[in-house]
Design a protein around this motif. Structure first.
Motif, mmCIF file in Angstrom:
data_model
loop_
_atom_site.group_PDB
_atom_site.id
_atom_site.type_symbol
_atom_site.label_atom_id
_atom_site.label_comp_id
_atom_site.label_asym_id
_atom_site.label_seq_id
_atom_site.Cartn_x
_atom_site.Cartn_y
_atom_site.Cartn_z
ATOM 1 N N SER A 151 0.710 -1.090 0.088
ATOM 2 C CA SER A 151 -0.091 0.060 -0.069
ATOM 3 C C SER A 151 0.697 1.254 0.105
ATOM 4 O O SER A 151 1.803 1.272 -0.513
ATOM 5 N N HIS A 152 0.354 2.129 0.707
ATOM 6 C CA HIS A 152 0.977 3.617 0.477
ATOM 7 C C HIS A 152 1.592 4.151 2.198
ATOM 8 O O HIS A 152 0.672 4.094 2.808
ATOM 9 N N THR A 154 2.370 5.828 5.328
ATOM 10 C CA THR A 154 1.561 7.032 5.882
ATOM 11 C C THR A 154 2.385 8.113 5.969
ATOM 12 O O THR A 154 1.807 9.462 6.129
ATOM 13 N N ARG A 159 7.617 7.503 2.983
ATOM 14 C CA ARG A 159 7.078 7.318 1.398
ATOM 15 C C ARG A 159 8.100 7.700 0.166
ATOM 16 O O ARG A 159 8.214 7.046 -0.683
ATOM 17 N N SER A 163 9.876 4.606 -2.031
ATOM 18 C CA SER A 163 9.492 4.612 -3.562
ATOM 19 C C SER A 163 10.816 4.759 -4.485
ATOM 20 O O SER A 163 11.058 4.059 -5.076
ATOM 21 N N ARG A 192 3.656 0.824 -6.949
ATOM 22 C CA ARG A 192 3.368 2.411 -7.142
ATOM 23 C C ARG A 192 2.229 2.784 -7.811
ATOM 24 O O ARG A 192 1.665 3.800 -7.306
ATOM 25 N N TRP A 194 -0.800 1.048 -7.403
ATOM 26 C CA TRP A 194 -1.919 0.404 -6.611
ATOM 27 C C TRP A 194 -2.451 1.538 -5.723
ATOM 28 O O TRP A 194 -1.961 2.556 -5.283
ATOM 29 N N ASP A 196 -4.613 3.538 -2.836
ATOM 30 C CA ASP A 196 -4.294 3.671 -1.536
ATOM 31 C C ASP A 196 -5.241 3.109 -0.296
ATOM 32 O O ASP A 196 -6.205 2.571 -0.970
ATOM 33 N N GLN A 197 -5.167 3.104 0.868
ATOM 34 C CA GLN A 197 -6.174 2.399 1.853
ATOM 35 C C GLN A 197 -7.346 2.678 1.553
ATOM 36 O O GLN A 197 -8.116 1.675 1.502
ATOM 37 N N ASP A 216 -2.580 -0.776 9.144
ATOM 38 C CA ASP A 216 -1.498 -0.542 8.284
ATOM 39 C C ASP A 216 -0.343 -1.398 8.990
ATOM 40 O O ASP A 216 -0.271 -1.449 10.301
ATOM 41 N N GLY A 220 2.555 1.413 6.870
ATOM 42 C CA GLY A 220 1.805 1.418 5.743
ATOM 43 C C GLY A 220 2.160 0.879 4.390
ATOM 44 O O GLY A 220 1.815 1.055 3.194
#
Length: 230
Positions: A151-152, A154, A159, A163, A192, A194, A196-197, A216, A220
């Motif tokens: 996921s992403h 938080t 983040r 990445s 990347r 997909w 987010d939550q 999370d 996350g």
């Protein structure tokens, strides 16, 4: 397939996983810095499989993710569309009922499972909404779904670091430990791309699931979504 796209062709994704089946589990452990085992324990706790229950483990690959449910006494069906993964799993765990199946057209009757789960596989399905509806269809009323997916993160600074790791560090590491490093370039790009939550939670609700929530994991990097079939 080496470029990420949300318009994925099932035969291409299946072939990609066929190529990495033999070393898939060990490669994942290396690339995740050992976190996969922690995530797997979190999934087992969320599914909470019990003796006599029926559990569908979709995108089960070689069956590693299925073992905790079977160990808890549940009749567990590992299902995947990669025949290479299934063959590798059957060699390791010949007693498990490995089943070939497409997430959007599952080969099971309505309402036969008490719990359905998919870990790190929903991202690779060409029709996410269709898969969520199929999981809903094969789950008994009152049954539960657990989805574990990248996921992403938080925290914004983390983040950015994450990445950078995905796109710069992961490919050379994959070349060192994987039999098919291009597959992991695709996987990094698909992470990347997909949702987010909150977006995945909305998709679960739209597919008919209720009491949808998520937790999370690892800040996350991974999210554990849950829902109940009414």
């Amino acid at each position: 397939m080496t470029r990420a796209s949300l318009d994925k062709q099932p035969h291409e994704v299946a072939a990609m996983f066929d190529d990495v089946a033999a070393r898939y589990d060990i490669t994942n452990d290396v690339l995740s810095l050992g976190q996969t085992r922690l995530w797997r324990r979190a999934v087992a706790g969320a599914v909470d499989a019990r003796p006599g229950e029926r559990v569908l483990d979709l995108a089960a690959g070689t069956g590693t993710s299925s073992q905790p449910f079977a160990a808890a006494g549940a009749y567990t069906v590992p299902c995947d569309f990669s025949l290479g993964m299934l063959k590798e799993g059957k060699k390791r765990l010949p007693w498990m009922p490995f089943t070939a199946g497409d997430a959007t057209r599952l080969p099971f009757r309505d309402g036969v499972f008490d719990a359905v789960t998919i870990s790190f596989g929903l991202r690779n399905v060409h029709d996410t909404d269709g898969a969520l509806r199929e999981l809903h269809r094969v789950t008994a009323p009152g049954g539960r779904v657990v989805i574990c997916e990248f996921s992403h993160p938080t925290w914004a600074p983390f983040r950015t670091v994450y990445s950078e790791y995905l796109m710069r560090a992961l490919p050379p590491v994959a070349r060192a430990v994987s039999s098919s490093p291009d597959a992991y370039v695709y996987l990094a790009e698909s992470i990347r791309a997909w949702p987010d939550q909150p977006a995945l939670a909305r998709q679960l609700q739209q597919a008919g699931w209720e009491k949808v929530a998520w937790r999370d994991l690892t800040g996350g990097v991974v999210a554990l979504h849950r829902g109940v079939r009414p």
